[in-house]
Design an enzyme around this catalytic site. Structure first.
Site: not given
Ligand code: NI
Length: 135
Positions: A15, A42, A80-81
Protein backbone atom coordinates in the site's frame (compact mmCIF):
# COMPACT_ATOMS: atom_id res chain seq x y z
CA UNK A 1 -23.33 -18.63 28.51
CA UNK A 2 -21.59 -16.16 26.21
CA UNK A 3 -17.98 -16.28 25.20
CA UNK A 4 -15.64 -15.31 22.40
CA UNK A 5 -14.04 -17.58 19.82
CA UNK A 6 -11.12 -16.34 17.72
CA UNK A 7 -9.57 -17.29 14.42
CA UNK A 8 -6.16 -16.01 13.34
CA UNK A 9 -5.33 -15.35 9.75
CA UNK A 10 -2.68 -13.69 7.66
CA UNK A 11 -2.21 -11.85 4.39
CA UNK A 12 0.49 -9.83 2.65
CA UNK A 13 -0.34 -6.67 0.80
CA UNK A 14 1.26 -3.50 -0.53
CA UNK A 15 0.00 0.00 0.00
CA UNK A 16 0.78 3.65 0.02
CA UNK A 17 -0.83 6.30 2.21
CA UNK A 18 -1.25 9.69 0.56
CA UNK A 19 -3.77 12.29 -0.45
CA UNK A 20 -3.59 13.42 -4.07
CA UNK A 21 -4.95 16.82 -3.02
CA UNK A 22 -1.92 17.40 -0.74
CA UNK A 23 1.63 18.35 -1.78
CA UNK A 24 4.37 15.68 -1.68
CA UNK A 25 5.85 17.58 1.21
CA UNK A 26 2.68 17.45 3.28
CA UNK A 27 2.11 13.76 2.44
CA UNK A 28 5.65 12.98 3.62
CA UNK A 29 5.13 14.93 6.83
CA UNK A 30 1.81 13.29 7.69
CA UNK A 31 2.31 9.73 6.45
CA UNK A 32 6.12 9.37 6.73
CA UNK A 33 7.48 6.17 5.17
CA UNK A 34 3.96 5.01 4.32
CA UNK A 35 3.76 7.83 1.74
CA UNK A 36 6.61 6.27 -0.29
CA UNK A 37 5.65 6.70 -3.96
CA UNK A 38 6.68 3.18 -4.97
CA UNK A 39 4.51 1.43 -2.37
CA UNK A 40 5.69 -0.96 0.34
CA UNK A 41 4.41 -4.18 1.85
CA UNK A 42 3.11 -5.30 5.21
CA UNK A 43 2.59 -8.75 6.68
CA UNK A 44 -0.87 -8.27 8.11
CA UNK A 45 -1.96 -10.48 10.98
CA UNK A 46 -5.69 -10.71 11.46
CA UNK A 47 -7.75 -11.96 14.40
CA UNK A 48 -11.46 -12.41 13.83
CA UNK A 49 -13.38 -12.64 17.11
CA UNK A 50 -16.94 -13.80 17.43
CA UNK A 51 -18.89 -13.49 20.67
CA UNK A 52 -22.09 -15.44 21.16
CA UNK A 53 -23.94 -18.09 23.13
CA UNK A 54 -22.47 -21.57 23.46
CA UNK A 55 -24.83 -23.90 21.62
CA UNK A 56 -26.12 -26.55 24.05
CA UNK A 57 -26.04 -29.35 21.49
CA UNK A 58 -22.64 -28.75 19.87
CA UNK A 59 -20.78 -26.89 22.62
CA UNK A 60 -19.75 -24.40 19.92
CA UNK A 61 -20.24 -20.64 19.68
CA UNK A 62 -19.53 -20.98 15.97
CA UNK A 63 -17.91 -23.69 13.86
CA UNK A 64 -14.31 -22.47 13.48
CA UNK A 65 -13.87 -24.51 10.30
CA UNK A 66 -16.76 -22.57 8.81
CA UNK A 67 -15.30 -19.29 10.10
CA UNK A 68 -11.92 -20.13 8.59
CA UNK A 69 -13.54 -20.72 5.17
CA UNK A 70 -15.39 -17.40 5.39
CA UNK A 71 -12.15 -15.58 6.19
CA UNK A 72 -10.38 -17.31 3.32
CA UNK A 73 -13.12 -16.47 0.80
CA UNK A 74 -13.91 -12.93 1.93
CA UNK A 75 -10.56 -11.64 3.20
CA UNK A 76 -7.54 -13.69 2.12
CA UNK A 77 -8.66 -14.28 -1.46
CA UNK A 78 -9.65 -10.62 -1.73
CA UNK A 79 -6.59 -8.93 -0.19
CA UNK A 80 -3.63 -11.34 -0.18
CA UNK A 81 -0.75 -10.33 -2.48
CA UNK A 82 -2.66 -7.32 -3.74
CA UNK A 83 -1.66 -3.72 -4.13
CA UNK A 84 -4.42 -2.26 -1.98
CA UNK A 85 -4.37 1.15 -3.70
CA UNK A 86 -4.46 -0.21 -7.26
CA UNK A 87 -6.25 -3.56 -7.03
CA UNK A 88 -8.99 -2.97 -4.47
CA UNK A 89 -11.95 -0.90 -5.58
CA UNK A 90 -12.77 0.18 -2.00
CA UNK A 91 -9.41 1.97 -1.81
CA UNK A 92 -9.53 3.85 -5.09
CA UNK A 93 -10.46 7.01 -3.17
CA UNK A 94 -9.79 5.94 0.42
CA UNK A 95 -6.45 5.52 2.18
CA UNK A 96 -5.70 1.84 2.89
CA UNK A 97 -4.69 2.53 6.48
CA UNK A 98 -4.93 -0.30 9.02
CA UNK A 99 -8.07 1.43 10.31
CA UNK A 100 -9.79 1.42 6.92
CA UNK A 101 -8.67 -2.14 6.14
CA UNK A 102 -10.16 -3.34 9.47
CA UNK A 103 -13.47 -1.62 8.63
CA UNK A 104 -13.48 -3.19 5.16
CA UNK A 105 -12.88 -6.67 6.62
CA UNK A 106 -15.63 -6.15 9.20
CA UNK A 107 -18.10 -5.09 6.51
CA UNK A 108 -17.27 -8.09 4.33
CA UNK A 109 -17.81 -10.54 7.21
CA UNK A 110 -20.67 -9.08 9.28
CA UNK A 111 -23.31 -9.98 6.69
CA UNK A 112 -22.81 -13.69 7.50
CA UNK A 113 -23.78 -13.37 11.18
CA UNK A 114 -27.15 -12.68 12.73
CA UNK A 115 -27.71 -10.21 15.56
CA UNK A 116 -26.97 -12.84 18.24
CA UNK A 117 -23.27 -12.56 17.35
CA UNK A 118 -20.84 -9.72 17.99
CA UNK A 119 -17.95 -9.48 15.54
CA UNK A 120 -14.61 -7.86 16.28
CA UNK A 121 -11.68 -7.37 13.92
CA UNK A 122 -8.13 -7.02 15.24
CA UNK A 123 -5.60 -6.17 12.57
CA UNK A 124 -1.84 -6.00 13.09
CA UNK A 125 0.00 -3.95 10.48
CA UNK A 126 3.30 -4.53 12.28
CA UNK A 127 3.99 -6.64 15.37
CA UNK A 128 3.61 -3.47 17.48
CA UNK A 129 0.89 -1.54 15.66
CA UNK A 130 -2.63 -2.86 15.62
CA UNK A 131 -6.20 -1.63 15.43
CA UNK A 132 -9.51 -3.04 16.64
CA UNK A 133 -12.95 -2.52 15.14
CA UNK A 134 -16.28 -3.92 16.24
CA UNK A 135 -18.81 -1.89 14.33
NI1 NI B 1 2.53 1.18 5.47
Amino acid sequence: MKLTVNRKSHFNAAHRLYRPDWSDDKNDKVFGKCANKNFHGHNYELIVSLTGEVDKETGYVYDLGKLSKLIKNEVEDYLDHKNLNLDIEDFKNLNPSAENIAILIYNRLIKYFDDDYKLKITLYETPRNFVEYSG
